[in-house]
Design a protein around this motif. Structure first.
Motif, short mmCIF file in Angstrom:
data_model
loop_
_atom_site.label_atom_id
_atom_site.label_comp_id
_atom_site.label_asym_id
_atom_site.label_seq_id
_atom_site.Cartn_x
_atom_site.Cartn_y
_atom_site.Cartn_z
N ARG A 48 -19.09 -13.62 17.79
CA ARG A 48 -20.52 -13.63 17.52
C ARG A 48 -21.25 -13.14 18.76
N TRP A 92 -27.07 -18.55 10.41
CA TRP A 92 -26.25 -17.34 10.56
C TRP A 92 -25.03 -17.39 9.66
N GLU A 135 -23.83 -14.62 6.86
CA GLU A 135 -22.66 -13.78 7.15
C GLU A 135 -21.43 -14.13 6.34
N LYS A 172 -26.55 -7.03 6.74
CA LYS A 172 -27.25 -7.89 5.79
C LYS A 172 -28.51 -8.41 6.47
N SER A 178 -27.81 -9.25 10.48
CA SER A 178 -26.44 -9.34 10.98
C SER A 178 -25.71 -8.05 10.71
N TYR A 204 -21.96 -6.43 10.90
CA TYR A 204 -20.52 -6.67 11.01
C TYR A 204 -19.84 -5.35 11.41
N ILE A 228 -19.61 -9.63 15.21
CA ILE A 228 -20.87 -9.61 14.46
C ILE A 228 -22.01 -9.58 15.46
N ARG A 278 -25.89 -10.22 15.95
CA ARG A 278 -26.97 -10.98 15.33
C ARG A 278 -28.30 -10.57 15.97
#
Length: 1268
Positions: A592, A607, A611, A830, A908, A910, A924, A926
């Protein structure tokens, strides 16, 4: 306690015993000094008899046996009243010496209060108190008003070395060399004499001494002469048990004394003193007591003698009082009675002593001889105590004596002190410690040093009282210590304050506890014991409850002590500043990563929910962290995972509890690093690895203690008054292995170093099976497993405004960058919440906004499909997308301000590693940002059915500008859906200007038509948009992206549970902002969804026909043909039956009218006729009362008007109707009803819709005129 065995009894045995005056020649003293002793010191150990067992007979004929006895030996030169200044210096020296002896206990920790309470008095009380009290009592020795210090015997000692010893004896007792008290008449110079020839066996032969003894006996008498042989040891090598430690200050207890005294010499000394006591002194005192008692009995006892004494003293009460009091010589009857009482007391005949003290007390009181009176009262109190009689009388006598001494003035102050000390011991022997403490307080006096000792002894009385009075114990210790310090007795002051600390430690008495700690630290610093000084001063640094001046004093003195040390101190758990360890937040990045600090502070649960659909599932119940942990040693599995080269952040709360500013510098973390082991599967524990291969490095305040292992940040903080600051520190690991954050280090005011370790109980990690640990929990484990460097995406948002208005629609750009050479791929994204944020298309970055939203042709009204979305929420970048070497890529995002307030937006990203050898396969990114949405246009709709048209509605749109300063241009209103057409009722200009200014409101009236049918349901409507701006032909395509996506989100957001039906319509209002200089006009979309036009009936109908007709009425009636058009608006087949009524409602016919309800709307007659009564039971329903049977109806329905039929879904039908009119007039054709029922309801979910009902007819007015 038995008074005879009490401490006071032992004190009296030491102080009120017969005095022996010693006269000696220089040769006697010289012979004794060979043993480092004076003549009196040599005899003193043998003068105390604990079991002498001598029969004594005083005034009575009944003898008793004397068990304990003691002699006090004084040189003639010492028989005088002590000099006040010399006595004071001696007392001060006693206290100073006691402080020096306690130096070993100076650095010891103060006892816990439990240990203090469990200690006995002998263990806890300082031993020097008794010695000090004894010396204090001796400061009033040889007073003229007392007789127990008068010499009973004179011991004359001449050496066998002296020439002409007989003459030496005569010369020794020369009246001119005797003490002044013997010459001025205070003491009787006629006393018992005893002659001693001291023979030094080394210097003179024994024959010479024997010859001299014979001469002495022939001259002075055989019974009063004695030969005393000493120094029989030739070489002086004799070693004896230390008998003289209590009498000689320079000999310590237990020390062996090497001297010339042999064992025979010691035996002879003992026998000599015992014979002197039992055979000479005691018999002499017995004889004198009997003699004096006879004299007193003859002159003062008996009724006659008492009357005579009172008569003789009559008138003295009225005489002026002499401050010095009358003078009594040794030969006066008062002095003789006092001698009698004191001799009886010393021989333990307390009854005889008490009777004489009582007799004497009255005389002194009448003579106003207050010092003599107080002395007698004092002895009476002691006698009462020894006899264990009348405690009340004994305490009264002591109190009376004490008060009288004080009343005399300074001359009686020391006697009052002695009286108080004896009084205290009386109370302590009876366990009256509380009362004893008050007496100590009374005798504290004006001398500061003596008062300090008395207050300290008073504190111990409070401690040993029942129950213990701890607060007074501690308070009096503080008072005592303060006086010790004023007298420069710092060591005693420290001792008392340390004892007081055991009381105040751990209590809520913060101010006095700070006072004690501060002064202890300051005094230790004065003595140069800086370690203990700093330890105590540290306790008062965080004194936020103190005044600002006190805080400045504490900090200033503390820093001075630090400077005096000349070196830098590091103190664990330094209280300044206050570090809130439970608030420690640990921020690190494993899989993260965070684009900004704002993203770090978002709850982990949020989060995770965003995710969870993007993260691939490696197994049904495990993720990559759990799989990786199986490859690590057992203890390493409890560690967090971090990446080399990526900083670990620690946020710590620093608080200044003071009202003064402080400076903190060099704030840094304390870390330890262990290099990675070569075989992760090894079974060695962490301790074994560290012991063999680790290379730990702990910080010492430098920015980087070990550049090859990790790098530390450093911060300087200036804290204002009571300020709280969050300090952010980082440690960046540089090498693989294990990194542990141990604590934090800082410097206070640049001179004192402080460090604090993070205790394991405060930062332990909570492990829950199946759940990923939280990154920011206070209980996170501060041990990290450092893995090799990995790619890390950086994210930035461009064109992001800080403040927008509700409805604002704009395009922003997300920029992603990977500084690492290793590429990242398989990107997915997303966003949340979708009501505010939508992911755009790559080409959206190239188009011009807002021109891209304009409608090009009516055919472009189908929704645009997004093939790049793998689901409704997750967006996948193109498969060939790869980011590396710092080359950024951008992707469009659509932002729409859906609601006012401070809005948080989340994103987020990925991505997977291009390096397949990495243990971490994905990461990921953020991203979190906030915007403030201000109010703009408030839009509301009211929809009502059109009474004259089927499937048409009247719409009122109210628009209010809720902004404070912004103007908006209302551009376009659209109805959403293919079945609707919308138009203005009157296309006129309603605004004086093109903009709706702040605070203004406006309404538009529109017509809404439902074009929905079964055959053309999918036919697009070309009239669903209304341009509200005059002169503008531009129309926005509401079916294009992103408006269609945002409208879908608004429909979901605005849905209400009871609106699960299709009798609603959605509206979208498009407006533009008022352009300012160098500003573009924004587009605002306002979505109002689920506006209901639903009615209680699924059918709509109207009656169509002529409104006015003429007829000559030559025939009895006139038939008028009408038609009814009925429409089914539901998705079900409806069965309809029309039921005309036999009654009629004549509005105006030949002067008769019908009354309408006051609740009716529209035009109606207000006649008072009650032939027809309409009662509105429910809204929209009218009940018509039939006319009476004798009234002729104005018109009737023909039989063909009653019909029954069915309607298919979304279909219409015309039905003919006919009425027969009998006279001219205006008629309301509403006296009919339609009954409907659903044949087969298709929507079983809507439980609130009825399956059948009855509708009353709509008003329809027809006027029949008379034709000429």
């Amino acid at each position: 306690m038995d008074p005879v065995n009490s401490t006071l009894a032992r004190m009296l045995l030491d102080e009120i015993t017969p005095v022996v005056m010693v006269l000696r020649t220089p040769f006697v003293e010289e012979s004794c000094q060979k043993n480092q002793l004076s003549f009196i010191e040599m005899l003193s150990p043998f003068c105390n008899f604990n079991n002498i067992d001598v029969p004594v007979r005083t005034a009575s004929d009944q003898p008793y046996r004397l068990k304990k006895f003691k002699l006090r030996l004084f040189y003639a030169s010492d028989i005088r009243q002590p000099n006040i200044e010399v006595a004071k210096e001696r007392l001060n020296q006693v206290i100073t010496d006691a402080g020096e002896k306690d130096l070993s206990n100076l650095s010891s920790e103060p006892l816990q209060i439990e240990s203090v309470l469990n200690s006995s008095q002998n263990e806890f009380l300082p031993s020097w108190f008794q010695y000090f009290n004894k010396e204090l009592v001796r400061t009033v020795s040889f007073s003229e008003h007392e007789a127990f210090d008068h010499p009973v015997t004179c011991l004359l000692a001449v050496s066998s070395r002296d020439e002409d010893p007989i003459n030496k004896f005569v010369d020794l007792f020369n009246i001119n060399q005797l003490p002044s008290l013997l010459n001025d008449g205070s003491m009787d110079p006629k006393m018992l004499k005893h002659f001693v020839l001291v023979h030094d066996g080394v210097e003179v032969p024994l024959e010479r001494a024997t010859k001299t003894l014979a001469e002495m006996r022939s001259t002075f008498g055989a019974n009063c002469c004695h030969l005393l042989c000493i120094n029989s040891s030739k070489d002086g090598s004799e070693e004896h048990e230390n008998l003289w430690s209590a009498y000689k200050t320079d000999i310590s207890h237990g020390q062996q004394l090497r001297c010339f005294l042999s064992s025979d010499d010691l035996d002879e000394l003992k026998k000599f003193v015992q014979d002197l006591s039992s055979k000479h002194i005691i018999p002499h005192m017995e004889q004198k007591i009997r003699l004096l008692n006879q004299q007193v009995s003859a002159t003062r006892k008996g009724f006659r003698n008492q009357i005579k004494n009172l008569w003789w003293r009559k008138g003295k009460e009225d005489a002026p009082e002499n401050p010095a009091g009358p003078t009594y010589t040794f030969s006066s009857i008062e002095s003789q009675i006092r001698v009698l009482g004191d001799y009886a007391f010393m021989l333990h005949d307390y009854e005889l002593a008490l009777s004489n003290y009582r007799l004497l007390s009255t005389d002194y009181k009448l003579d106003k001889a207050w010092k003599h009176y107080a002395g007698v009262q004092e002895m009476m109190g002691l006698t009462y105590f020894i006899l264990d009689q009348s405690r009340k009388d004994g305490e009264y006598c002591m109190d009376n004596a004490f008060t009288t001494y004080l009343r005399i003035g300074s001359s009686g102050q020391r006697n009052a002190t002695r009286c108080g000390l004896w009084w205290v011991e009386m109370l302590k022997a009876r366990d009256q410690y509380k009362e004893a403490a008050s007496v100590y307080f009374r005798i504290s006096g004006e001398e500061p040093l003596h008062s300090a000792v008395m207050l300290e002894q008073a504190s111990y009385c409070y401690l040993f009282s029942t129950p213990p009075m701890l607060r007074k114990y501690g308070f009096h210790l503080v008072l005592s210590g303060d006086l010790y310090k004023k007298c420069d007795q710092i060591k005693h002051a420290i001792r008392t304050y340390k004892c007081a600390l055991s009381v105040f430690k751990g209590t809520t008495w913060r101010h006095i506890r700070d006072h004690v700690h501060f002064h202890i630290g300051k005094w230790y610093g004065f003595l140069g014991i800086f370690d203990v000084a700093i330890k105590n001063m540290l306790e008062v640094l965080a004194c936020g409850h103190q005044s600002k001046t006190t805080q400045e004093l504490f900090l200033k003195d503390f820093l001075q002590i630090i400077q005096q040390t000349g070196k830098t101190y590091e103190v664990p758990k330094l209280q300044l500043p206050v570090i809130n360890i439970p608030s420690v937040k640990v921020v690190y990045e494993d899989h993260r990563t965070y684009a900004s600090q704002a993203a770090i502070h978002v709850k982990e649960s949020l989060w995770r929910s965003l995710e969870e659909d993007m993260i691939p599932t490696l197994s049904s119940k495990s993720n990559w962290l759990e799989l990786q942990s199986k490859m690590l040693p057992k203890k390493l599995r409890e560690s967090n995972i971090c990446v080399a080269g990526e900083a670990i952040g620690i946020t710590i709360e620093f608080k200044n509890p003071l009202q003064i500013p402080i400076s903190i510098s060099g704030v840094t973390l304390i870390c330890e690093h262990s290099p990675a082991v070569s075989e992760p599967n090894a079974n060695n524990s962490i301790g074994e690895q560290n012991g063999e291969t680790s290379n730990k490095s702990a910080t010492s305040g430098n920015c980087a203690s070990d550049t090859s292992s990790f790098t530390l940040s450093e911060a300087d903080v200036a804290l204002g008054e009571g300020e709280t600051v969050l300090v952010q520190l980082t440690v960046t690991p540089r090498a693989e292995g294990t990194l542990k954050i141990v604590g934090i280090r800082w410097k206070l005011s640049g001179s004192l170093g402080g460090f604090c370790t993070f205790a394991s109980d405060l930062v332990r990690k909570k492990v829950m099976k199946g759940n990923r640990k939280s990154k920011r929990s206070t209980f996170d484990n501060l041990k990290f497993l450092v893995i090799k460097s990995l790619p890390k995406l950086e994210g930035f948002i461009h064109h992001l405004p800080e403040t927008v208005y509700v409805g604002d629609l704009r395009c922003i750009a997300l920029e992603l960058k990977n500084p690492c050479k290793i590429p990242v791929k398989k990107l997915k994204m997303k966003v949340s919440p979708p009501r505010f944020l939508q992911i755009g298309h790559k080409e959206d970055l190239e188009v011009q906004f807002p021109a891209c939203l304009e409608r090009k042709s009516s055919k472009q009204r189908s929704l645009r499909s997004k093939t790049d979305k793998v689901s409704d929420d997750i967006f996948s970048f193109p498969e060939d997308t790869s980011i590396a070497d710092g080359t950024p890529i951008s992707w469009p995002l659509w932002l729409r301000a859906a609601a006012p307030g401070k809005i948080s937006l989340y994103l987020s990203v990925y991505y997977e590693m291009g390096d397949i050898s990495s243990v971490m396969t994905y990461r990921i990114l953020r991203v979190h940002f906030n915007i403030e949405v201000l109010p703009s246009l408030d839009v509301s709709f009211q929809i009502s059915p059109c009474p004259s048209r089927l499937q048409e509605f009247l719409v009122q749109m109210d628009v209010v500008n809720r902004s404070s300063s912004k103007g908006f241009q209302v551009h376009q209103l659209s109805s959403v859906g293919n079945e609707w057409e919308i138009s203005l009722l009157e296309p006129t200009k309603v605004l004086p200007s093109d903009f709706l200014l702040a605070g203004q409101a406006i309404s538009w009236f529109l017509k809404l038509k439902n074009c929905r049918s079964v055959t053309d349901q999918d036919r697009p409507s070309v009239k669903a948009d209304v341009n509200l701006l005059c002169g503008s032909e531009m129309v926005f395509d509401l079916y294009s992206s992103p408006l269609s996506e945002f409208h879908h989100c608004e429909r979901v957001h605005q849905r209400i549970s009871d609106q699960e039906h299709e009798d609603t319509v959605d509206f979208i209002l498009v407006s533009r902002s008022q352009c300012e200089e160098n500003d573009r006009a924004n587009i605002f979309s306002h979505h109002i969804c689920h506006c209901s036009f639903r009615t209680s009936s699924p059918i709509w109908w109207i009656i169509d026909g002529p409104r006015t007709v003429k007829h000559d009425f030559k025939e009895p009636f006139y038939a008028i043909t009408l038609k009814m058009i009925v429409h089914n608006s539901s998705d079900d087949v409806v069965s309809i039956r029309c039921n005309p009524s036999d009654s009629a409602v004549n509005i105006s016919s030949s002067g008769t009218t019908s009354a309408a309800s006051g609740n009716e709307v529209g035009w109606h007659d207000l006649s008072l006729s009650n032939d027809v009564k309409i009662t509105p039971d429910t809204p929209g329903t009218r009940v018509v009362k039939p006319m009476s049977s004798d009234t002729v109806p104005s018109f009737i329905w023909s039989a063909s008007s009653s019909t029954h039929f069915t309607l298919d879904p979304l279909s219409s039908r015309e039905t003919p109707m006919e009425i027969c009119v009998f006279s001219p007039g205006t008629f309301d054709l509403s006296n009919y009803s339609l009954h409907w029922s659903l044949s087969s309801p298709s929507d079983q979910r809507v439980e609130s819709r009825a399956s059948s009902g009855t509708c009353q007819g709509h008003p329809f007015y027809i006027t029949v005129l008379q034709q000429d």
